[in-house]
Design an enzyme around this catalytic site. Structure first.
Site: not given
Length: 554
Positions: A196, A74, A365-367, A49, A76, A78-79
């Site tokens: 990263d 940036h 990927s972006g990494h 939940g 996203h 998660d940032h």
């Protein structure tokens, strides 16, 4: 003369280590604090939940007067996802590039605090002075436009923070990563590199976005009949731009489906990050006005999220789009770890409807992979390595890579959330810990659901609930009504009458025994009912439902 003690800088990660998501780091020097990123994490399966998880910023609230600014790498989730919650508590000026800031502003608007927050848009190459910190934004490549690495100059030295990045020499749009600037910083001396770790386990290089561009273009050429439905991450603005370009080239109209996709495309096109040829974009309602071979639908849901547009199409609950056998569905994203099951479920449902599914070579990927990370170490030549953005195994693997690149073992640190790492030119060590972790957000409630509530939800979800109600006479030890037994998610009552009858008798005996012994304390009566019922149900069914006794007096 005695040698002056060199200045030290404290690096305090409050999120983003040991997990993917919830990135936030505090840098502290001479009683001033700079914060980099403020992201959210999505809940694990056992967080029943819960909508999202945001970082615990107690330490920052306790030191609010020291904070000089919030700098974002940036756009996203998660940032940037936790920024509204952060700003409601602390109200700190934000510094970010154009697209990143626009996405942050959308969030602040949703929370009704846009006008309260000081905002500064920067461009790559800008240097911003925040107290004793000097922050330079460096151009990098990532799966969202406008990503930046940071060179943070402190009295103790320069810290390079890569943000999420990869090295793409041939991006589809915009410039390549500014490797020359990393090299210049390295030649002047870098104290620490925070890089990263997401793809550190992958050998070689991350392929260029140009490869995906070519692949998508060839898919348009191959599938000239039927609709094309392309699921990708809304934030991958360059990918969306390429799909629009290919659609225009092959005479197809583009419809956009999914809230986040619509938001980002409208924000990006307002700012000029996406250029949409005239008469190319149509509303989803208008799809039926065109033949199938003139339609491309860009949609959210490439991760199998239950509420996203593609999932609703797959299970026939989408109001505007029904999947037909002539459809070609392209998954232009790779599975986020943990989502594989959901994605294969969606693919199966789409395949059952006869659609053709394509997912090979449709994403990069972006990494950064290992060789790209090696290159960044070679260019910046840092004294200390601090792997960030990754689960524990990624961070450990990244530490090994840093040591291979010549960083001494005692200077490569794998930190946990809340650690205080103190660095100066002579030495670096972990000197303490601050409160850190995740705060759960459920609806409008922030932090009001904790472990106890989650354990109750877990128990309810796994074992069901039994409520035993009994009415007692006030001042007289007599049962007036009940006990009545109600079951939810435990057994189907109509087929378990004898079990329920037995439970009723057990509860009645328990209450009567208490009354005979003149026990009138409700808490003790409830405990007795609970214990007796629990024993009875375990013996009969080997199950442990949650038991709620309710007593009323008349």
């Amino acid at each position: 003369m005695p040698r002056r003690k060199p200045s030290s800088v404290k690096i305090i990660p409050l999120g983003g280590l040991g997990q993917i998501g919830m990135n936030i780091t505090a840098f502290e020097c001479n009683n001033q604090i700079l914060i980099v990123d403020c992201g959210l994490a999505f809940p694990d399966e056992d967080m029943l939940g819960i909508d999202l998880v945001i970082p615990d910023i107690t330490y920052l609230k306790d030191n609010a007067s020291k904070i000089r600014g919030l700098v974002i790498t940036h756009g996203h989730e998660d940032h940037i996802g936790a920024i509204p919650y952060f700003e409601k508590e602390l109200n700190v000026p934000i510094y970010a590039t154009k697209l990143t800031m626009a996405l942050i502003e959308n969030k602040l608007k949703e929370h009704g605090i846009l006008n309260n927050v000081e905002r500064h848009v920067v461009t790559h190459g800008d240097k911003v002075k925040l107290g004793i910190f000097n922050v330079e934004f460096i151009k990098t490549n990532h799966s969202i436009a406008d990503a930046a690495a940071l060179a943070i100059t402190t009295p103790a030295g320069v810290i390079v923070h890569t943000g999420d990045f990869k090295i793409d020499h041939t991006p589809l749009f915009g410039e390549a990563i500014d490797l020359a600037r990393f090299a210049e910083l390295g030649s002047k001396g870098v104290l620490a590199l925070m890089a990263d770790s997401t793809n550190v386990e992958r050998q070689g290089y991350t392929p260029s976005e140009k490869n995906v561009g070519k692949r998508l273009d060839s898919l348009f050429a191959e599938h000239l009949k039927g609709r094309m439905i392309i699921a990708t991450f809304a934030s991958n603005v360059d990918r969306v731009q390429h799909i629009i370009n290919s659609a225009h080239k092959y005479g197809r109209k583009v419809a956009v489906e999914g809230r986040s996709m619509v938001n980002i495309i409208s924000t990006a096109s307002e700012l000029g990050y996406i250029k949409i040829p005239k008469n190319t974009l149509i509303e989803t309602d208008q799809i039926k006005n065109y033949p199938d071979d003139q339609i491309v639908l860009i949609t959210t849901g490439s991760q199998g999220e239950t509420m996203a547009a593609l999932s609703r199409m797959a299970n026939s609950t989408h109001r505007k789009v029904s999947i037909v056998p002539s459809d070609t569905i392209i998954f232009s994203s790779s599975p986020i770890p943990g989502n594989e099951k959901n994605i294969s479920k969606i693919m199966n449902e789409l395949a059952l409807k006869g659609a053709q599914i394509v997912f090979e070579d449709t994403h990069v990927s972006g990494h950064a992979c290992r060789e790209e990370l090696r290159l960044i170490y070679a260019l910046t030549k840092p004294k200390y390595a601090i792997p960030v953005h990754g689960e524990y195994r990624h961070l450990m693997r990244h530490r090994e890579l840093a040591i291979e690149m010549g960083i001494s073992k005692e200077n490569a640190f794998v930190l946990a959330e809340g650690d205080i790492l103190e660095l100066n030119k002579r030495q670096g060590k972990i000197t303490g810990k601050v409160q850190a972790g995740g705060i759960l957000v459920d609806g409008l409630g922030v932090g009001d659901v904790g472990n106890i509530v989650l354990n109750d939800r877990k128990m309810l979800s796994q074992n069901g609930l039994i409520i035993a109600t009994v009415t007692l006479q006030k001042h007289g030890n007599v049962i007036l009504a009940g006990p009545d037994i109600v079951s939810r998610g435990f057994v189907y009552v109509r087929e378990s009458e004898s079990l329920m009858e037995g439970a009723r008798e057990v509860a009645r005996d328990a209450v009567e025994e208490c009354l005979e012994r003149n026990i009138t304390d409700w808490a003790r009566i409830k405990t007795k009912i609970k214990d007796e019922l629990s024993n009875y149900i375990w013996k009969k069914t080997k199950r442990n439902p949650m038991i709620l006794p309710i007593i009323t007096e008349v």
